[in-house]
Scaffold this active site. Structure first.
Site, PDB file in Angstrom:
ATOM      1  N   ASP A   1      67.766  31.221  71.014  1.00 25.58           N
ATOM      2  CA  ASP A   1      67.943  31.601  69.611  1.00 25.58           C
ATOM      3  C   ASP A   1      66.735  31.085  68.832  1.00 25.58           C
ATOM      4  OD1 ASP A   1      70.075  32.652  67.580  1.00 25.58           O
ATOM      5  OD2 ASP A   1      69.201  30.858  66.683  1.00 25.58           O
ATOM      6  N   LEU A   2      66.056  31.965  68.090  1.00 26.36           N
ATOM      7  CA  LEU A   2      64.840  31.591  67.369  1.00 26.36           C
ATOM      8  C   LEU A   2      65.178  30.783  66.111  1.00 26.36           C
ATOM      9  CD1 LEU A   2      62.658  34.817  67.572  1.00 26.36           C
ATOM     10  CD2 LEU A   2      62.783  32.902  69.144  1.00 26.36           C
TER      11      LEU A   2
ATOM     12  N   ASP B   1      67.545  37.943  66.576  1.00 27.87           N
ATOM     13  CA  ASP B   1      66.607  37.004  67.202  1.00 27.87           C
ATOM     14  C   ASP B   1      67.233  36.297  68.395  1.00 27.87           C
ATOM     15  OD1 ASP B   1      68.458  35.615  65.797  1.00 27.87           O
ATOM     16  OD2 ASP B   1      67.083  34.226  64.818  1.00 27.87           O
TER      17      ASP B   1
END
Length: 663
Positions: A525-526, A568
């Site tokens: 997960d960004l 993302d």
């Protein structure tokens, strides 16, 4: 009214010729129309099924986001609006996932609404809310109009439960069907030039969920002639071209995805051919009528001569002398009748030859018709020798017709290729119709043909031969392959989408259960990605995701599967892991790839990432859902422990580069 024998013969012959010509033309059209309709309907059915599956994938992704929020929200009744906003921004991307996000208490009163925070709304009377209170794991509303905006839309909701399993809140998301989203995009797609998609509810009567004319959304569905907003004119032809309609049911909502293509467009080539065939048939009937009238006069001319001879024989001895006997009594009449019969026999011999010539002309005409058909058409006799081929066969086999006729199938195809056709050909010569698909080659060299064998019986117990029809379906199968490949691939990054990920995860768990080796699942997960979108726009965000996807590919082992869920969120499936340190190295490589600055088209951007890891040991009996939930918990732990961390679940260690702790 025709009274003479010559006139009646000419009229009758012309009528029979007209019936035969019209019958052959209509029969050919019925055959071509049926084949073309079946082919187009199969294509449309496949296309609509793929669209319905893609819509279901989108819905499942939204439910997954809501379930994740429900697991991590904590105590909604004690949260402030600012806490709700922060939690929503951290959990989902707005408005990509939902146009509105809300949280309601168990009494139906709104605790939080992202669009109308100051408006008091009570959803206690909503059917989906009551379903969740009754124990449903998730619910979707029917097609509704917003209480405030009156815009058409749908609501997806899941329950929030405490440790005792009691529902303490409901989290829901609304999708506005008039704003740009994955369902609105479907209505703008055309099928051909005039065909359209639409989505209808499963109510009675059904209503439009999606329609090209937005004013029709929420309205009842009309008749087939106006389905999906496609108006089909009334059929005025002898053989009307009915529209093609395909339906597929969405598993998540029960709605029907409908595609409509007007018959006028779908069968326009056949309509053009029909007009030409009608003109050709009319010309052929006129020519046949005149030819038969002229032939009747010529064939019956000896009858006039015989009549004159009989009339002259009564008073002209020289005419009597031409008869077998020299008297005008019953014997002479019988002899004259016999002579007349012999002369008529000669006339009939001549007529027979003319009939044979007419039959040969008819065969030539049928050959010309077959040569115009784009399919390969042939007839094999009892020895598997070609007795008839059309022009398409000559072009495909690259041999003139005279070199094909009389040759066997084995001689023309060769021994190796003949072995592929032999089992189906044997079924046909056993009296059973056989149809199969033959394909070969890959990519640009790929070719696919549909081969059909139809036996023809000379008598109920004697097989005359086998008709062979070969249709080139390369374009259809290539499109089908492309659609299937695209349905498993994320269009932005080229990685697997959710559907492709689910298949890869199930395969990995199965390999572990069968003893192939340990398998690992990494959720990525960004960090700060939403800030990039808010600062530079979604175009730069998409560019960042594409660049990061390339870095992720370079960070994992060859053979590992990468997927993008949307937004993302990424996932990596590591197959056949021999050492947990390989997983740690991969996680650190991903964190390093995500943290390094990226020079994009507008600016240099730096983000980060968190990684949650779960593993299934060799021969361990786990389900994909169990592995998925374990990785999701690990990711949640990594995100709430700080940026740039990875956490290994299921009894392994967790690290951020400086220390290790267990999940």
């Amino acid at each position: 009214m025709v009274k003479s024998l010559k006139g009646r013969v000419a009229a009758t012959t012309a009528l029979v010729s007209m019936i035969l010509i019209v019958g052959v033309a209509v029969g050919i059209e019925f055959f071509v129309y049926g084949e073309l309709r079946s082919s187009l309907q199969a294509q449309l059915d496949t296309q609509v099924k793929l669209v319905a599956e893609q819509l279901d994938d989108k819905m499942r992704g939204k439910f997954l986001a809501l379930h994740r929020m429900a697991r991590h929200i904590g105590a909604p009744a004690a949260m402030t609006s600012a806490q709700f906003d922060a939690f929503a921004n951290l959990s989902v991307s707005m408005p990509e996932t939902f146009n509105t996000l809300f949280v309601a208490g168990p009494d139906g009163r709104m605790l939080y609404d992202s669009t109308f925070p100051a408006t008091a709304i009570d959803i206690a009377d909503r059917a989906y809310f009551r379903q969740l209170l009754a124990g449903a794991p998730q619910a979707v509303s029917g097609l509704i109009a917003g209480r405030i905006t009156r815009s058409p839309g749908i609501v997806l909701a899941v329950p929030v439960v405490d440790a005792q399993g009691k529902v303490i809140a409901v989290i829901g998301g609304a999708v506005n069907l008039l704003r740009q989203n994955f369902m609105v995009d479907l209505a703008s797609n055309a099928i051909g030039e005039t065909g359209r998609y639409c989505v209808t509810t499963n109510e009675h009567p059904p209503r439009y969920v999606i329609q090209a004319d937005v004013t029709k959304i929420l309205a009842p569905v009309g008749a087939v002639q106006t389905l999906c907003g496609v108006r089909v004119p009334g059929a005025k032809e002898i053989l009307p071209m009915h529209p093609l309609v395909a339906r597929a049911t969405m598993a998540t909502t029960g709605w029907s995805v409908v595609a409509v293509m007007p018959g006028a467009e779908a069968f326009d080539p056949l309509a053009r051919v029909r007009r030409r065939v009608i003109l050709l048939a009319m010309a052929a009937i006129g020519v046949a009528a005149f030819a038969m009238w002229w032939m009747a006069r010529r064939m019956l001319r000896p009858l006039d001569t015989m009549r004159d001879l009989v009339l002259r024989s009564a008073g002209d001895m020289r005419a009597v002398q031409s008869l077998p006997v020299q008297r005008a009594d019953e014997i002479g009449a019988l002899a004259n009748a016999f002579r007349d019969m012999m002369e008529q026999l000669g006339d009939r011999t001549e007529a027979l030859e003319m009939s044979r010539e007419a039959a040969r002309a008819h065969v030539r005409r049928m050959q010309e018709i077959a040569d115009r058909v784009p399919y390969l058409v042939a007839f094999l006799d009892g020895d598997e020798r070609f007795a008839f081929v059309n022009r398409a066969c000559e072009m495909r086999l690259r041999r003139p017709r005279e070199h094909i006729l009389g040759a066997t199938v084995r001689e023309l195809l060769g021994a190796s290729l003949y072995r592929e056709f032999a089992p189906h050909l044997a079924r046909a010569f056993a009296g059973e119709a056989a149809t199969f698909v033959w394909d070969f080659g890959e990519d640009a060299a790929f070719r696919c043909f549909e081969v059909s064998y139809q036996p023809e019986w000379a008598t109920p117990n004697v097989l005359a031969g086998v008709h062979m029809f070969v249709r080139d379906i390369t374009i259809e199968r290539s499109n089908e392959r492309r659609w299937r490949r695209e349905s498993h691939t994320d269009h932005l990054t080229g990685l697997l989408n959710r559907k492709g990920f689910d298949q890869a995860l199930a395969a990995a768990v199965r390999r572990a259960r069968e003893g192939a080796g340990a398998q690992a699942l990494l959720f990525v997960d960004l960090d700060r990605f939403k800030r990039v979108n808010d600062t530079w726009g979604h175009a730069l965000g998409d560019e960042l995701l594409g660049r990061l996807a390339k870095r992720l590919v370079a960070s994992v082992r060859e053979g590992d599967a990468l997927a993008r869920f949307g937004g993302d969120e990424f996932a990596v499936i590591m197959r056949d892991v021999r050492d947990v340190r390989d997983v740690e190295r991969t996680a650190r490589s991903i964190l390093d790839a995500a943290s390094r600055p990226m020079v994009l088209s507008v600016a240099e951007v730096t983000v980060g990432a968190c990684v949650g890891v779960a593993m299934v040991a060799c021969a361990e009996d786990k389900t994909p859902a169990m592995l998925f939930e374990a990785a999701d918990r690990a990711l949640y732990e990594a995100k709430h422990g700080g940026r740039g961390r990875f956490v290994l679940g299921d009894g392994a260690g967790a690290g951020d580069g400086d220390g290790v702790r267990a999940v």
